[in-house]
Design a protein around this motif. Structure first.
Motif, PDB file in Angstrom:
ATOM      1  N   VAL A  81      36.694  38.193  31.095  1.00  0.00           N
ATOM      2  CA  VAL A  81      36.346  36.784  31.348  1.00  0.00           C
ATOM      3  C   VAL A  81      37.269  35.859  30.574  1.00  0.00           C
ATOM      4  O   VAL A  81      37.716  34.817  31.075  1.00  0.00           O
ATOM      5  CB  VAL A  81      34.864  36.533  30.992  1.00  0.00           C
ATOM      6  CG1 VAL A  81      34.557  35.037  30.965  1.00  0.00           C
ATOM      7  CG2 VAL A  81      33.953  37.226  31.994  1.00  0.00           C
ATOM      8  N   LYS A  82      37.568  36.236  29.336  1.00  0.00           N
ATOM      9  CA  LYS A  82      38.460  35.416  28.521  1.00  0.00           C
ATOM     10  C   LYS A  82      39.865  35.386  29.105  1.00  0.00           C
ATOM     11  O   LYS A  82      40.565  34.360  29.030  1.00  0.00           O
ATOM     12  CB  LYS A  82      38.504  35.981  27.092  1.00  0.00           C
ATOM     13  CG  LYS A  82      39.177  35.080  26.074  1.00  0.00           C
ATOM     14  CD  LYS A  82      38.299  33.878  25.758  1.00  0.00           C
ATOM     15  CE  LYS A  82      38.913  32.996  24.686  1.00  0.00           C
ATOM     16  NZ  LYS A  82      38.081  31.818  24.413  1.00  0.00           N
ATOM     17  N   ALA A  83      40.301  36.483  29.703  1.00  0.00           N
ATOM     18  CA  ALA A  83      41.670  36.586  30.204  1.00  0.00           C
ATOM     19  C   ALA A  83      41.831  35.980  31.593  1.00  0.00           C
ATOM     20  O   ALA A  83      42.791  35.253  31.855  1.00  0.00           O
ATOM     21  CB  ALA A  83      42.119  38.041  30.215  1.00  0.00           C
ATOM     22  N   VAL A  84      40.889  36.270  32.517  1.00  0.00           N
ATOM     23  CA  VAL A  84      41.068  35.850  33.919  1.00  0.00           C
ATOM     24  C   VAL A  84      39.968  34.933  34.430  1.00  0.00           C
ATOM     25  O   VAL A  84      40.026  34.503  35.583  1.00  0.00           O
ATOM     26  CB  VAL A  84      41.175  37.091  34.838  1.00  0.00           C
ATOM     27  CG1 VAL A  84      42.339  37.945  34.447  1.00  0.00           C
ATOM     28  CG2 VAL A  84      39.886  37.906  34.813  1.00  0.00           C
ATOM     29  N   GLY A  85      38.967  34.646  33.604  1.00  0.00           N
ATOM     30  CA  GLY A  85      37.880  33.790  34.067  1.00  0.00           C
ATOM     31  C   GLY A  85      36.852  34.586  34.860  1.00  0.00           C
ATOM     32  O   GLY A  85      36.829  35.819  34.848  1.00  0.00           O
ATOM     33  N   LYS A  86      35.999  33.870  35.581  1.00  0.00           N
ATOM     34  CA  LYS A  86      34.904  34.502  36.331  1.00  0.00           C
ATOM     35  C   LYS A  86      35.426  35.039  37.667  1.00  0.00           C
ATOM     36  O   LYS A  86      35.110  34.513  38.737  1.00  0.00           O
ATOM     37  CB  LYS A  86      33.761  33.523  36.535  1.00  0.00           C
ATOM     38  CG  LYS A  86      33.080  33.086  35.261  1.00  0.00           C
ATOM     39  CD  LYS A  86      31.792  32.344  35.507  1.00  0.00           C
ATOM     40  CE  LYS A  86      32.001  31.035  36.254  1.00  0.00           C
ATOM     41  NZ  LYS A  86      30.735  30.277  36.411  1.00  0.00           N
ATOM     42  N   ASN A  87      36.224  36.073  37.589  1.00  0.00           N
ATOM     43  CA  ASN A  87      36.787  36.694  38.783  1.00  0.00           C
ATOM     44  C   ASN A  87      35.919  37.893  39.160  1.00  0.00           C
ATOM     45  O   ASN A  87      35.912  38.902  38.457  1.00  0.00           O
ATOM     46  CB  ASN A  87      38.227  37.141  38.517  1.00  0.00           C
ATOM     47  CG  ASN A  87      38.923  37.647  39.763  1.00  0.00           C
ATOM     48  OD1 ASN A  87      38.287  38.070  40.711  1.00  0.00           O
ATOM     49  ND2 ASN A  87      40.245  37.604  39.752  1.00  0.00           N
ATOM     50  N   PRO A  88      35.186  37.840  40.270  1.00  0.00           N
ATOM     51  CA  PRO A  88      34.282  38.952  40.616  1.00  0.00           C
ATOM     52  C   PRO A  88      34.999  40.251  40.922  1.00  0.00           C
ATOM     53  O   PRO A  88      34.400  41.326  40.837  1.00  0.00           O
ATOM     54  CB  PRO A  88      33.530  38.417  41.849  1.00  0.00           C
ATOM     55  CG  PRO A  88      34.409  37.347  42.413  1.00  0.00           C
ATOM     56  CD  PRO A  88      35.123  36.741  41.247  1.00  0.00           C
ATOM     57  N   ASP A  89      36.289  40.187  41.277  1.00  0.00           N
ATOM     58  CA  ASP A  89      37.033  41.418  41.536  1.00  0.00           C
ATOM     59  C   ASP A  89      37.351  42.161  40.244  1.00  0.00           C
ATOM     60  O   ASP A  89      37.571  43.375  40.259  1.00  0.00           O
ATOM     61  CB  ASP A  89      38.340  41.098  42.277  1.00  0.00           C
ATOM     62  CG  ASP A  89      38.089  40.542  43.664  1.00  0.00           C
ATOM     63  OD1 ASP A  89      37.035  40.883  44.243  1.00  0.00           O
ATOM     64  OD2 ASP A  89      38.921  39.761  44.157  1.00  0.00           O
ATOM     65  N   ILE A  90      37.395  41.438  39.131  1.00  0.00           N
ATOM     66  CA  ILE A  90      37.698  42.042  37.838  1.00  0.00           C
ATOM     67  C   ILE A  90      36.422  42.312  37.049  1.00  0.00           C
ATOM     68  O   ILE A  90      36.259  43.372  36.445  1.00  0.00           O
ATOM     69  CB  ILE A  90      38.643  41.139  37.020  1.00  0.00           C
ATOM     70  CG1 ILE A  90      39.907  40.824  37.818  1.00  0.00           C
ATOM     71  CG2 ILE A  90      38.999  41.788  35.697  1.00  0.00           C
ATOM     72  CD1 ILE A  90      40.745  42.031  38.146  1.00  0.00           C
ATOM     73  N   VAL A  91      35.524  41.356  37.059  1.00  0.00           N
ATOM     74  CA  VAL A  91      34.271  41.471  36.305  1.00  0.00           C
ATOM     75  C   VAL A  91      33.138  41.615  37.311  1.00  0.00           C
ATOM     76  O   VAL A  91      32.731  40.643  37.955  1.00  0.00           O
ATOM     77  CB  VAL A  91      34.042  40.231  35.411  1.00  0.00           C
ATOM     78  CG1 VAL A  91      32.860  40.469  34.484  1.00  0.00           C
ATOM     79  CG2 VAL A  91      35.288  39.912  34.610  1.00  0.00           C
ATOM     80  N   ASP A  92      32.654  42.837  37.465  1.00  0.00           N
ATOM     81  CA  ASP A  92      31.617  43.127  38.465  1.00  0.00           C
ATOM     82  C   ASP A  92      30.243  42.857  37.868  1.00  0.00           C
ATOM     83  O   ASP A  92      29.523  43.767  37.465  1.00  0.00           O
ATOM     84  CB  ASP A  92      31.744  44.575  38.936  1.00  0.00           C
ATOM     85  CG  ASP A  92      30.799  44.891  40.099  1.00  0.00           C
ATOM     86  OD1 ASP A  92      30.299  43.938  40.719  1.00  0.00           O
ATOM     87  OD2 ASP A  92      30.570  46.085  40.363  1.00  0.00           O
TER      88      ASP A  92
END
Length: 444
Positions: A187-198
């Motif tokens: 989250v700190k690196a890419v934000g609320k990206n659902p593809d990265i943070v499930d």
């Protein structure tokens, strides 16, 4: 054995082998002939999570399909269909917790949901999910992260005590910490990206708040020491002590100073006292290298603590030395030139110091730990040629070496005394009498 027979009612015979990587080499060898020339009515399906363990001879004869893990949102939707079909009342938060704990496996999610329904048919909560799988409750984990972020070591201990009192599984809780730190890092690196943070939307928003006060470097440090704690627990260390020490380290991470800051001397002292009386009671900080002005007693900013940087070493002389100082500065280069011809001579001269430079000679004094045998090594014709070649390469002219021992140097090894008449010894006489005609060559 029944593969060669055609099916009676269906068009094909289908063999599904789950966890195929568990088969032995002998079993694979038995299947290999069938896979090379399969009957037209037979289909094999090999299911595995560790395809690298399958023999290449098997993989090369199969059509491979790779399946990715199911997202948390898709698992929640499927679980909602299941509970609605069974006429059960289960909150979305509970289904989301079940989906997260299954790590993308639908079968694991459905099995866990079945356990929960058997455990408590109505009124299921997230705390029930945590109790069944051995993880910490969401509120406890949030309190623990808040204590780490705030540097509150006391709260770390009290929250951990409550977590252990609830009967968590240590391995599951350590994995839970790792997953949470990984989510905060992403989250700190890419934000609320659902593809990265499930994670569900509500959990994403909470993770964003928790990551707000942390840097990428801090999160990387947290993950590193949590992995180290997991290794120590696996080796048999007391899990509670390991986790307490690890989390207190995290809470005190703000006190750490980077190596670059320490080398630059940018460490800051504690904030100045707020009152003039307190300022008068304590002396103003003084720089080690030069006096610094006294800080303002009402200043809000921390007072910088000046640290004297170590003096930089003088650069080695790169030209042809003509003075004693230039020769001393170029001594490392001279020794390197000698090392190309004689490693032994360079090793001895490396610890020597130049005491005088003549027109055609270099006088070197060796440390007290050397002795005359080392001087003789330097005077050896072969080593002498190597030393003069090294001097020639640096000085550009012929120079000779004169080496001396420092005062207090080791005395030369004592020379062996003259041989004594051994035949007068009684023991030797007896041997000579027993073996007539013998003579004594030497005694060791």
């Amino acid at each position: 054995e029944g593969i060669r027979y055609a099916p009676l009612r269906s068009r094909s015979k289908v063999y599904i082998i789950d966890e195929a990587h568990m088969l032995t080499r002998e079993a694979f060898n038995t299947l290999l002939k069938t896979l090379e020339e399969p009957p037209p009515h037979v289909k094999f399906f090999f299911a595995t999570t560790e395809v690298h363990k399958l023999p290449d001879t098997i993989v090369s004869r199969c059509q491979r399909f790779d399946f990715r893990r199911i997202t948390t949102a898709d698992i929640v939707r499927r679980l909602r269909q299941v509970v609605d079909g069974e006429k059960l009342k289960v909150d979305d938060a509970v289904l989301a917790a079940v989906a997260r704990s299954s790590h993308g496996g639908m079968r694991d999610a459905e099995s866990l949901l079945d356990q929960l329904v058997s455990f408590k048919a109505t009124g299921l909560s997230e705390a029930d999910v945590a109790a069944v799988i051995g993880e910490a409750r969401g509120a406890h984990l949030a309190d623990l992260l808040a204590a780490v972020r705030g540097g509150d070591s006391a709260k770390v201990f009290t929250t951990l005590a409550a977590i252990f009192a609830s009967g968590v599984d240590v391995a599951a809780f350590t994995d839970q910490l790792l997953e949470r730190f990984r989510a905060l890092l992403a989250v700190k690196a890419v934000g609320k990206n659902p593809d990265i943070v499930d994670l569900p939307e509500a959990d994403l928003a909470e993770a964003e708040k928790q990551a707000a006060g942390l840097t990428l470097e801090a999160l990387l440090y947290f993950i590193q020491i949590t992995l180290e704690a997991k290794r120590r627990i696996k080796e048999g260390a007391n899990p509670r002590i390991v986790l307490e020490v690890t989390l207190v380290k995290m809470s005190r991470s703000a006190d750490l100073v980077t190596l670059s800051d320490a080398l630059r001397g940018t460490v800051t002292a504690a904030p100045a006292p707020a009152t003039a009386a307190a300022a008068a009671a304590s002396p103003a900080p003084v720089a080690e290298a030069a006096p610094a002005p006294a800080p303002d007693a009402d200043a809000d900013e921390p007072v910088p603590l000046a640290v004297a940087a170590p003096p930089a070493p003088a650069p080695a002389f790169a030209g042809k030395p003509t003075t004693l100082e230039e020769t001393q500065s170029a001594w490392t280069r001279i020794v390197s030139a000698i090392r190309e011809k004689s490693l032994l001579s360079a090793t001895i001269l490396k610890e020597g110091r130049i005491t005088r430079l003549g027109a055609d000679e270099v006088v070197v004094t060796l440390a007290a730990k050397f002795n005359d045998s080392h001087l003789k090594q330097l005077e050896n014709p072969k080593n002498k040629v190597a030393i003069e070649a090294g001097f020639q390469a640096v000085f550009g002219r012929k120079m000779v070496l004169r080496a001396f021992l420092e005062a207090g140097g080791s005395a030369p090894a004592p020379k062996p005394s003259a041989p004594q008449d051994t035949t007068a010894d009684p023991g030797v006489k007896k041997i000579l009498e027993a073996f007539g005609g013998s003579k004594v060559v030497g005694i060791e």
